[in-house]
Design a protein around this motif. Structure first.
Motif, mmCIF file in Angstrom:
data_model
loop_
_atom_site.group_PDB
_atom_site.id
_atom_site.type_symbol
_atom_site.label_atom_id
_atom_site.label_comp_id
_atom_site.label_asym_id
_atom_site.label_seq_id
_atom_site.Cartn_x
_atom_site.Cartn_y
_atom_site.Cartn_z
ATOM 1 N N ARG A 1 0.830 -1.106 0.111
ATOM 2 C CA ARG A 1 0.042 -0.018 0.050
ATOM 3 C C ARG A 1 0.873 1.315 0.051
ATOM 4 O O ARG A 1 0.770 2.320 -0.777
ATOM 5 C CB ARG A 1 -0.904 0.064 1.223
ATOM 6 C CG ARG A 1 -1.939 1.017 1.314
ATOM 7 C CD ARG A 1 -3.013 0.969 2.231
ATOM 8 N NE ARG A 1 -2.346 0.582 3.662
ATOM 9 C CZ ARG A 1 -3.102 -0.211 4.612
ATOM 10 N NH1 ARG A 1 -4.091 -0.438 4.561
ATOM 11 N NH2 ARG A 1 -2.300 -0.130 5.720
ATOM 12 N N LYS B 1 2.257 1.871 -3.228
ATOM 13 C CA LYS B 1 1.181 2.039 -4.295
ATOM 14 C C LYS B 1 1.353 0.852 -5.275
ATOM 15 O O LYS B 1 1.344 1.130 -6.654
ATOM 16 C CB LYS B 1 1.280 3.555 -5.021
ATOM 17 C CG LYS B 1 1.205 4.554 -4.002
ATOM 18 C CD LYS B 1 0.892 5.806 -4.670
ATOM 19 C CE LYS B 1 0.880 7.018 -3.650
ATOM 20 N NZ LYS B 1 -0.265 6.857 -2.863
ATOM 21 N N LEU C 1 -0.362 -2.000 -5.080
ATOM 22 C CA LEU C 1 -1.638 -2.902 -4.988
ATOM 23 C C LEU C 1 -2.013 -3.092 -6.592
ATOM 24 O O LEU C 1 -1.950 -2.193 -7.364
ATOM 25 C CB LEU C 1 -2.739 -2.316 -4.425
ATOM 26 C CG LEU C 1 -2.419 -2.189 -2.797
ATOM 27 C CD1 LEU C 1 -3.362 -1.364 -1.926
ATOM 28 C CD2 LEU C 1 -2.188 -3.438 -2.065
#
Length: 434
Positions: free
Chosen positions: A227, A230, A232
């Motif tokens: 997460r 970034k 994901l």
């Protein structure tokens, strides 16, 4: 087949927070699996209470087992949906939601009115509650494996998954002991009058305790890192899995087939099979099952630890061969009269603990961004197909193997598991990308 990164922590030592996570996850898994399997231990009173009087006993019982099987068929739906949000929103949220979704219908089953009070709505409500249970366990089992694997150091993943799997098997043992206690202390009329509700009410209540306990668990370090970077998955996680990781899905499904045969045939079905096929008295059959279930929990931890030491593929291969030999020994003894049934069944229960290597195999096959979806899809689809089809598959072997059919079926799947393990071991020697 190469492995992929698992845990963010480079150290090999389990910290106090890791042990707390394992303990809470295993406890919640035990309670949730108890809720899922206790249904089958009370199939007889449910068949009498939730269908009209005058229904042939065999038909009513078959209908209850059909409702039980519906839980297996609902697993892929729950697993796919919960895994999607687990990969996109966080492991912890789904890990907590799954145990809540199990506790609620279990408690509701204990409160349901029977057919004599509300008619056909009774079996329909029972079916609905069973479907919700299936959805919950479809997210719980793979979600729990991913959760603990991503919390511990990478060289302790096998131990962590083995402990979690041991917790799940303890749930089966608790359900068996609860059924035995009620059978011993309540007359059949008392069970029908309301005694059957006790294990469901207790299971639901303890399930809510597990929900509360999971509030103390933190998100996995792997997901937090994804997460923050970034990283994901921006696409549908399952689409990514099916497009780029079909080999991992296939191997995971084959390993799950071995797991399914070992658990369903040797733990859930065997007490009935040995009574009908080999004349083992019911008390002795269920005592053997309790011993085997306890040994199974120990075996899961032992084989999970072995996976950390020699690799999950090699551990799966050796465990599958051990399962083959243990099954052959038990059924040979049964065919000769069953003089050593109890010690051999307990030893086989320990060897069934090789299923503790399967989650380690699966979590290593998928990258972190889609790991939950990959493990969940492969495990739940395979379990739905092979779990629901176990009786039919054993029946095919029975056409030429007779009462030894369960041993031949388990032996076939054990060889399959050994082949998968050998293939993965070869891939590990060619080099793993971490």
């Amino acid at each position: 087949m190469n492995t992929v990164p698992l845990a963010a922590a480079p150290a090999d030592r389990l910290l106090a927070r890791d042990l707390r996570t394992l303990a809470l996850a295993a406890l919640g898994g035990a309670l949730e699996f108890y809720d899922f399997v206790v249904f089958v231990f009370f199939a007889l009173p449910l068949s009498e209470l939730f269908f009209p009087q005058g229904t042939a006993p065999w038909l009513a019982q078959a209908q209850v087992y059909g409702i039980f099987a519906a839980g297996y068929l609902a697993r892929p739906l729950g697993g796919i949906v919960m895994a999607h949000f687990g990969d996109r929103s966080g492991r912890k949220r789904m890990f907590t939601l799954s145990v809540f979704l199990m506790a609620l219908p279990t408690l509701a089953i204990g409160l349901l009115p029977v057919y004599a009070r509300i008619g056909v709505a009774a079996p329909l409500l029972l079916l609905l509650m069973r479907v919700v249970q299936g959805i919950a366990v479809g997210g719980e089992v793979p979600g729990a494996w991913v959760f603990v694997a991503e919390h511990v150091p990478r060289r302790r993943v096998g131990f962590a998954c083995g402990c979690l799997t041991a917790g799940l098997t303890v749930g089966i043992l608790i359900g068996s002991l609860a059924a035995a206690w009620i059978d011993r202390h309540l007359a059949p009329a008392e069970v029908l009058a309301g005694g059957w509700r006790l294990p469901f009410l207790l299971g639901g209540a303890f399930g809510f305790v597990a929900v509360w306990l999971r509030r103390w668990l933190g998100e996995t370090p792997v997901f937090v890192e994804l997460r923050e970077r970034k990283a994901l998955s921006r696409e549908l996680p399952l689409r990514v899995v099916l497009a780029g990781h079909r080999g991992a899905v296939l191997l995971s499904m084959l390993a799950t087939w071995t797991l399914t045969a070992a658990i369903v045939v040797l733990v859930l079905m065997l007490p009935t099979l040995v009574q009908k096929g080999f004349g083992i008295a019911p008390p002795r059959a269920f005592l053997g099952n309790s011993l085997a279930s306890a040994a199974l929990a120990l075996g899961c931890v032992a084989f999970g630890t072995l996976a950390d030491r020699i690799g999950s593929g090699r551990a799966l291969c050796l465990g599958s061969l051990g399962l083959l030999l243990g099954t052959a020994a038990l059924f040979a003894d049964l065919a000769a009269g069953g003089a050593h049934f109890l010690p051999l069944y307990a030893a086989l229960g320990f060897l069934v603990g090789m299923v503790g290597t399967v989650p380690a195999v699966m979590v290593e096959r998928f990258p972190p961004a889609v790991r939950f979806s990959g493990v969940s899809f492969a495990y739940n689809v395979a379990y739905a197909v092979f779990g629901a089809g176990t009786a039919g598959l054993v029946g095919l072997f029975a056409a030429w193997a007779g009462r030894m059919a369960p041993a031949w079926y388990v032996g076939f799947t054990a060889l399959l598991g050994a082949a998968v393990g050998a293939y993965l071991s070869g891939g590990a020697r060619r080099g793993a990308r971490r």
